[in-house]
Design a protein around this motif. Sequence first.
Motif, PDB file in Angstrom:
ATOM      1  N   ALA A   1      10.622   6.582   4.412  1.00  0.00           N
ATOM      2  CA  ALA A   1      11.309   6.842   3.145  1.00  0.00           C
ATOM      3  C   ALA A   1      10.377   7.460   2.114  1.00  0.00           C
ATOM      4  O   ALA A   1      10.799   8.308   1.300  1.00  0.00           O
ATOM      5  CB  ALA A   1      11.895   5.535   2.606  1.00  0.00           C
ATOM      6  N   LEU A   2       9.095   7.073   2.157  1.00  0.00           N
ATOM      7  CA  LEU A   2       8.135   7.558   1.162  1.00  0.00           C
ATOM      8  C   LEU A   2       7.315   8.749   1.665  1.00  0.00           C
ATOM      9  O   LEU A   2       6.482   9.274   0.926  1.00  0.00           O
ATOM     10  CB  LEU A   2       7.197   6.416   0.759  1.00  0.00           C
ATOM     11  CG  LEU A   2       7.873   5.226   0.055  1.00  0.00           C
ATOM     12  CD1 LEU A   2       6.879   4.099  -0.178  1.00  0.00           C
ATOM     13  CD2 LEU A   2       8.487   5.672  -1.262  1.00  0.00           C
ATOM     14  N   GLY A   3       7.525   9.148   2.915  1.00  0.00           N
ATOM     15  CA  GLY A   3       6.795  10.291   3.451  1.00  0.00           C
ATOM     16  C   GLY A   3       5.321  10.020   3.682  1.00  0.00           C
ATOM     17  O   GLY A   3       4.491  10.914   3.543  1.00  0.00           O
ATOM     18  N   ARG A   4       4.986   8.793   4.052  1.00  0.00           N
ATOM     19  CA  ARG A   4       3.585   8.434   4.302  1.00  0.00           C
ATOM     20  C   ARG A   4       3.290   8.456   5.809  1.00  0.00           C
ATOM     21  O   ARG A   4       4.175   8.239   6.632  1.00  0.00           O
ATOM     22  CB  ARG A   4       3.293   7.044   3.769  1.00  0.00           C
ATOM     23  CG  ARG A   4       3.799   6.777   2.357  1.00  0.00           C
ATOM     24  CD  ARG A   4       2.806   7.170   1.304  1.00  0.00           C
ATOM     25  NE  ARG A   4       3.267   6.644   0.021  1.00  0.00           N
ATOM     26  CZ  ARG A   4       3.839   7.380  -0.930  1.00  0.00           C
ATOM     27  NH1 ARG A   4       3.993   8.677  -0.760  1.00  0.00           N
ATOM     28  NH2 ARG A   4       4.236   6.809  -2.067  1.00  0.00           N
ATOM     29  N   VAL A   5       2.021   8.663   6.135  1.00  0.00           N
ATOM     30  CA  VAL A   5       1.572   8.601   7.524  1.00  0.00           C
ATOM     31  C   VAL A   5       1.179   7.155   7.835  1.00  0.00           C
ATOM     32  O   VAL A   5       0.396   6.551   7.095  1.00  0.00           O
ATOM     33  CB  VAL A   5       0.379   9.531   7.779  1.00  0.00           C
ATOM     34  CG1 VAL A   5      -0.057   9.454   9.250  1.00  0.00           C
ATOM     35  CG2 VAL A   5       0.720  10.959   7.398  1.00  0.00           C
ATOM     36  N   GLY A   6       1.717   6.616   8.907  1.00  0.00           N
ATOM     37  CA  GLY A   6       1.367   5.274   9.353  1.00  0.00           C
ATOM     38  C   GLY A   6       0.863   5.307  10.777  1.00  0.00           C
ATOM     39  O   GLY A   6       1.491   5.898  11.653  1.00  0.00           O
ATOM     40  N   MET A   7      -0.282   4.669  11.023  1.00  0.00           N
ATOM     41  CA  MET A   7      -0.850   4.577  12.370  1.00  0.00           C
ATOM     42  C   MET A   7      -1.138   3.117  12.685  1.00  0.00           C
ATOM     43  O   MET A   7      -1.600   2.373  11.825  1.00  0.00           O
ATOM     44  CB  MET A   7      -2.147   5.388  12.484  1.00  0.00           C
ATOM     45  CG  MET A   7      -2.863   5.252  13.831  1.00  0.00           C
ATOM     46  SD  MET A   7      -4.495   6.069  13.908  1.00  0.00           S
ATOM     47  CE  MET A   7      -4.006   7.739  14.366  1.00  0.00           C
TER      48      MET A   7
ATOM     49  N   ALA B   1       0.822  -1.205   0.000  1.00  0.00           N
ATOM     50  CA  ALA B   1       0.000   0.000   0.000  1.00  0.00           C
ATOM     51  C   ALA B   1       0.859   1.260   0.000  1.00  0.00           C
ATOM     52  O   ALA B   1       0.584   2.227  -0.726  1.00  0.00           O
ATOM     53  CB  ALA B   1      -0.942  -0.001   1.203  1.00  0.00           C
ATOM     54  N   LEU B   2       1.907   1.264   0.813  1.00  0.00           N
ATOM     55  CA  LEU B   2       2.804   2.419   0.860  1.00  0.00           C
ATOM     56  C   LEU B   2       3.450   2.659  -0.502  1.00  0.00           C
ATOM     57  O   LEU B   2       3.554   3.798  -0.971  1.00  0.00           O
ATOM     58  CB  LEU B   2       3.879   2.198   1.924  1.00  0.00           C
ATOM     59  CG  LEU B   2       3.422   2.179   3.389  1.00  0.00           C
ATOM     60  CD1 LEU B   2       4.557   1.704   4.290  1.00  0.00           C
ATOM     61  CD2 LEU B   2       2.928   3.553   3.835  1.00  0.00           C
ATOM     62  N   GLU B   3       3.893   1.598  -1.142  1.00  0.00           N
ATOM     63  CA  GLU B   3       4.555   1.723  -2.441  1.00  0.00           C
ATOM     64  C   GLU B   3       3.615   2.241  -3.521  1.00  0.00           C
ATOM     65  O   GLU B   3       4.061   2.868  -4.483  1.00  0.00           O
ATOM     66  CB  GLU B   3       5.149   0.371  -2.850  1.00  0.00           C
ATOM     67  CG  GLU B   3       6.365  -0.028  -2.007  1.00  0.00           C
ATOM     68  CD  GLU B   3       6.794  -1.456  -2.243  1.00  0.00           C
ATOM     69  OE1 GLU B   3       6.070  -2.184  -2.952  1.00  0.00           O
ATOM     70  OE2 GLU B   3       7.860  -1.847  -1.711  1.00  0.00           O
ATOM     71  N   ARG B   4       2.316   2.018  -3.343  1.00  0.00           N
ATOM     72  CA  ARG B   4       1.337   2.484  -4.320  1.00  0.00           C
ATOM     73  C   ARG B   4       0.811   3.878  -3.992  1.00  0.00           C
ATOM     74  O   ARG B   4      -0.138   4.340  -4.607  1.00  0.00           O
ATOM     75  CB  ARG B   4       0.185   1.483  -4.429  1.00  0.00           C
ATOM     76  CG  ARG B   4       0.559   0.211  -5.186  1.00  0.00           C
ATOM     77  CD  ARG B   4      -0.475  -0.886  -4.957  1.00  0.00           C
ATOM     78  NE  ARG B   4      -0.270  -2.055  -5.804  1.00  0.00           N
ATOM     79  CZ  ARG B   4       0.644  -2.984  -5.607  1.00  0.00           C
ATOM     80  NH1 ARG B   4       1.474  -2.878  -4.565  1.00  0.00           N
ATOM     81  NH2 ARG B   4       0.757  -4.018  -6.408  1.00  0.00           N
ATOM     82  N   GLY B   5       1.403   4.509  -2.997  1.00  0.00           N
ATOM     83  CA  GLY B   5       1.054   5.903  -2.717  1.00  0.00           C
ATOM     84  C   GLY B   5       0.069   6.142  -1.607  1.00  0.00           C
ATOM     85  O   GLY B   5      -0.331   7.289  -1.369  1.00  0.00           O
ATOM     86  N   ALA B   6      -0.334   5.089  -0.896  1.00  0.00           N
ATOM     87  CA  ALA B   6      -1.339   5.242   0.151  1.00  0.00           C
ATOM     88  C   ALA B   6      -0.694   5.411   1.519  1.00  0.00           C
ATOM     89  O   ALA B   6       0.406   4.925   1.773  1.00  0.00           O
ATOM     90  CB  ALA B   6      -2.266   4.024   0.171  1.00  0.00           C
ATOM     91  N   HIS B   7      -1.408   6.089   2.398  1.00  0.00           N
ATOM     92  CA  HIS B   7      -1.097   6.092   3.817  1.00  0.00           C
ATOM     93  C   HIS B   7      -1.777   4.862   4.430  1.00  0.00           C
ATOM     94  O   HIS B   7      -2.657   4.258   3.804  1.00  0.00           O
ATOM     95  CB  HIS B   7      -1.590   7.381   4.466  1.00  0.00           C
ATOM     96  CG  HIS B   7      -1.071   8.612   3.787  1.00  0.00           C
ATOM     97  ND1 HIS B   7       0.138   9.197   4.100  1.00  0.00           N
ATOM     98  CD2 HIS B   7      -1.603   9.369   2.779  1.00  0.00           C
ATOM     99  CE1 HIS B   7       0.334  10.259   3.339  1.00  0.00           C
ATOM    100  NE2 HIS B   7      -0.702  10.383   2.531  1.00  0.00           N
TER     101      HIS B   7
ATOM    102  N   ARG C   1       0.982  16.419   7.669  1.00  0.00           N
ATOM    103  CA  ARG C   1       1.739  16.416   8.924  1.00  0.00           C
ATOM    104  C   ARG C   1       1.794  15.019   9.498  1.00  0.00           C
ATOM    105  O   ARG C   1       1.116  14.104   9.043  1.00  0.00           O
ATOM    106  CB  ARG C   1       1.067  17.354   9.934  1.00  0.00           C
ATOM    107  CG  ARG C   1      -0.366  16.963  10.298  1.00  0.00           C
ATOM    108  CD  ARG C   1      -0.908  17.791  11.452  1.00  0.00           C
ATOM    109  NE  ARG C   1      -2.318  17.527  11.745  1.00  0.00           N
ATOM    110  CZ  ARG C   1      -2.779  16.520  12.483  1.00  0.00           C
ATOM    111  NH1 ARG C   1      -1.940  15.642  13.014  1.00  0.00           N
ATOM    112  NH2 ARG C   1      -4.075  16.386  12.703  1.00  0.00           N
ATOM    113  N   GLY C   2       2.613  14.852  10.521  1.00  0.00           N
ATOM    114  CA  GLY C   2       2.631  13.605  11.261  1.00  0.00           C
ATOM    115  C   GLY C   2       1.487  13.551  12.253  1.00  0.00           C
ATOM    116  O   GLY C   2       0.735  14.521  12.432  1.00  0.00           O
TER     117      GLY C   2
END
Length: 354
Positions: free
Chosen positions: A111-117, A82-88, A320-321
């Motif tokens: 590395a990809l600047g995604r938000v992860g929760m 999911a991260l590699e495809r552009g999703a948070h 933002r984070g």
Amino acid sequence: MKIGIVGASFARAAYLPALRHVEGAEVVALASSRIESARSAAEEFGIPAAYDDWQAMLDKHQLDLVLIATPTDLHAPITLAALERGAHVLCEKPTAMDAGEAKGMLDKANALGRVGMIDHELRFNPNRQRVAEMIASGELGDIRHVNIANIGASWANPASRPKGDWWSLAEQGGGRLGANGSHQVDMLRWWLGPVRSVVGQALTVLPDRLDKKTGEAWTATADDLAYFTMEMASGALAQVFMSGVAANNIGNLTQVFGSKGTITLDNDNERLMYAKAGEGFSDITVEDPNAALPGLNKGVWNVSVVAALRELTSAIRGGRGLERGATFEDGLKNQQVLDAVKRSTQSRSWVDLP
């Protein structure tokens, strides 16, 4: 915000009712291991696309956010894809099968600047927030020890679970340690800070099982009883005992003992009680305003998801984070504790944390 969900069961219980109260959220696709489950949930909540293959869902949709509620062994693969495809990503607990997978998820998101929760939704429960505030303000004094007991009967009957139930299989990341222990570790780290060392055991008390419908014999490999003590960097001791093999459901009781006062929180009635040193207990319960929202399923877990999803979507929109909630970094640190309990089971000794 285009949202895809993997896992129909918890989606129906919590995610989908909550997302009706999250501004701008649009669920466009849902995947489940069984197409019947995916289609049923999609029809009930007006989702246009249903899949029995999460990879196909990711391939066919440009998603802003993916919610993952699957067996634990799928958390890392789906998160990375999911991260590699552009999703948070919002991922259920426990974070992953081990700390190595959890670190891979964190590193990829960074590395990809995604938000992860990680969906430790109890961070958004007002009672538990009140405890965090009282500890941080010094109102309870120095926290000396915390006791948490979670006792249930879900695994007590050998014929209570179906054959192949992933919650009972270590190879899929099942067990009480991950299912409930991950929440307790996250809450204790939130309240008390870093963990210095851990000792405990994750045990399979009733490995010999019978399918609940057919009576066919099968073997459970995941823990149905787990307990551990954490020595916090602050010097406080936190003890957690979880059993799914008791004859009766006793529920979840949390007790926080400080030098200036004591707190108890009972999940059965969600009453938060506080006593100053030498005085009696008084009720300081904080009601969750989201509990009155229409369409939510009852219970602190389902209600708390609303605030969690609002914070996550707000962070994504704002670039933002997370300001609240458990990040992928928290997920890694929580996973290190769970891994330490498993190592302690084998060594029968304390395990120091990084």
